[in-house]
Design a protein around this motif. Structure first.
Motif, PDB file in Angstrom:
ATOM      1  N   ASN A 173     -20.269   0.337   6.993  1.00  0.00           N
ATOM      2  CA  ASN A 173     -20.841   0.585   5.291  1.00  0.00           C
ATOM      3  C   ASN A 173     -21.524   1.939   5.244  1.00  0.00           C
ATOM      4  O   ASN A 173     -20.954   2.862   4.377  1.00  0.00           O
ATOM      5  N   HIS A 174     -22.350   2.293   6.236  1.00  0.00           N
ATOM      6  CA  HIS A 174     -23.155   3.610   6.364  1.00  0.00           C
ATOM      7  C   HIS A 174     -22.048   4.716   6.126  1.00  0.00           C
ATOM      8  O   HIS A 174     -22.057   5.671   5.631  1.00  0.00           O
ATOM      9  N   GLN A 175     -21.133   4.630   7.306  1.00  0.00           N
ATOM     10  CA  GLN A 175     -20.427   5.597   7.498  1.00  0.00           C
ATOM     11  C   GLN A 175     -19.399   5.747   6.640  1.00  0.00           C
ATOM     12  O   GLN A 175     -18.966   6.983   6.103  1.00  0.00           O
ATOM     13  N   PHE A 176     -19.015   4.721   5.925  1.00  0.00           N
ATOM     14  CA  PHE A 176     -18.076   4.716   4.679  1.00  0.00           C
ATOM     15  C   PHE A 176     -18.677   5.785   3.568  1.00  0.00           C
ATOM     16  O   PHE A 176     -18.049   6.584   3.180  1.00  0.00           O
ATOM     17  N   HIS A 177     -19.754   5.319   3.251  1.00  0.00           N
ATOM     18  CA  HIS A 177     -20.494   6.157   2.176  1.00  0.00           C
ATOM     19  C   HIS A 177     -20.713   7.432   2.565  1.00  0.00           C
ATOM     20  O   HIS A 177     -20.453   8.746   1.905  1.00  0.00           O
ATOM     21  N   ARG A 225     -28.827  10.988   3.678  1.00  0.00           N
ATOM     22  CA  ARG A 225     -28.815  10.486   4.890  1.00  0.00           C
ATOM     23  C   ARG A 225     -30.139   9.787   5.249  1.00  0.00           C
ATOM     24  O   ARG A 225     -30.081   8.753   5.883  1.00  0.00           O
ATOM     25  N   ARG A 226     -31.371  10.332   5.138  1.00  0.00           N
ATOM     26  CA  ARG A 226     -32.501   9.980   5.382  1.00  0.00           C
ATOM     27  C   ARG A 226     -32.679   8.849   4.782  1.00  0.00           C
ATOM     28  O   ARG A 226     -33.260   7.795   5.370  1.00  0.00           O
ATOM     29  N   LEU A 227     -32.378   8.684   3.629  1.00  0.00           N
ATOM     30  CA  LEU A 227     -32.744   7.580   2.694  1.00  0.00           C
ATOM     31  C   LEU A 227     -31.920   6.462   3.174  1.00  0.00           C
ATOM     32  O   LEU A 227     -32.302   5.195   2.932  1.00  0.00           O
ATOM     33  N   TRP A 228     -30.832   6.622   3.299  1.00  0.00           N
ATOM     34  CA  TRP A 228     -29.801   5.438   4.002  1.00  0.00           C
ATOM     35  C   TRP A 228     -30.350   4.697   5.395  1.00  0.00           C
ATOM     36  O   TRP A 228     -30.261   3.727   5.346  1.00  0.00           O
TER      37      TRP A 228
END
Length: 223
Positions: free
Chosen positions: A137-141, A158-161
């Motif tokens: 999911n992280h990669q998708f977004h 990216r940092r917040l994710w």
């Protein structure tokens, strides 16, 4: 003292990667709780490795925000107040909205890549070990947001994710929510393929409204 051999360094590097994955999964699945101390000797014994790769893994997870290092005390699973989580959710909503407004329309190959990522998530929906969905999911977004030219904004997102992943995992605890996420991703993909900015913005807003990192994490912690 002789320098470590290349074989030893490679082995320790692989052990560190395995330790990062194992600890990340334990945190995301709630087996290691916010505020809990990570004891290096216990992890080393559990994984049957030396403490060197364990220390390296803890440093990596601290850089991701999943662990907090306290001098002279050690590493602890990061614990955030509902107010802090609400701020993370607010910043993500504002910054992701701007990235979505400024993305360059992707190629057909890029859209196909997104479909493949979402298919990988769908295969995990009914699995007991579904936690890999969080990383996909992280990669998708981030792949989609990377279509924007706003590089500094993207770096902050990216940092917040990294800070939000553990609480996204809380949101994935039910099969219904995992299935809903896959369906929402499909609507995002269709909006991208159609090159409809209005549909894309709405799809992301609907997706954020049902995930809502700050509110859901607060509820999970009794907030």
């Amino acid at each position: 003292m002789a320098a470590p051999s290349r074989r030893t360094l490679v082995k320790e590097g692989a052990s560190a990667e395995r330790t990062v994955r194992e600890l990340r999964n334990q945190i995301l699945q709630g087996r290691l709780l916010p505020g809990e101390q990570i004891r290096q000797e216990e992890i080393a014994e559990q994984l049957r490795i030396s403490r060197v790769p364990v220390r390296e893994a803890l440093s990596v997870l601290a850089s991701e925000g999943l662990l907090t290092h306290r001098p002279h005390q050690g590493y602890f699973v990061t614990k955030r107040s509902p107010e802090e989580l609400a701020q993370i959710g607010l910043m993500l909503a504002l910054l992701e909205e701007e990235l979505t407004r400024t993305i360059v329309w992707p190629t057909e190959e890029f859209v196909a890549e997104l479909r493949s990522l979402n298919a990988d998530m769908e295969r995990l929906v009914d699995e007991p070990e579904w936690v890999d969905m969080v990383a996909i999911n992280h990669q998708f977004h981030l792949r989609i947001f990377g279509l924007s030219p706003l590089n500094l904004v993207l770096d902050e997102v990216r940092r917040l994710w990294m800070l939000a992943d553990a609480f996204i995992a809380i949101d994935y605890a039910t099969r219904e929510r995992r299935r809903q996420t896959v369906a929402q991703h499909e609507r995002i993909i269709k909006a991208l393929a159609a090159r409809s900015r209005a549909r894309l913005l709405k799809s992301f807003r609907d997706h954020r409204d049902t995930t809502n990192v700050g509110a859901r994490a607060g509820m999970a912690h009794g907030g």
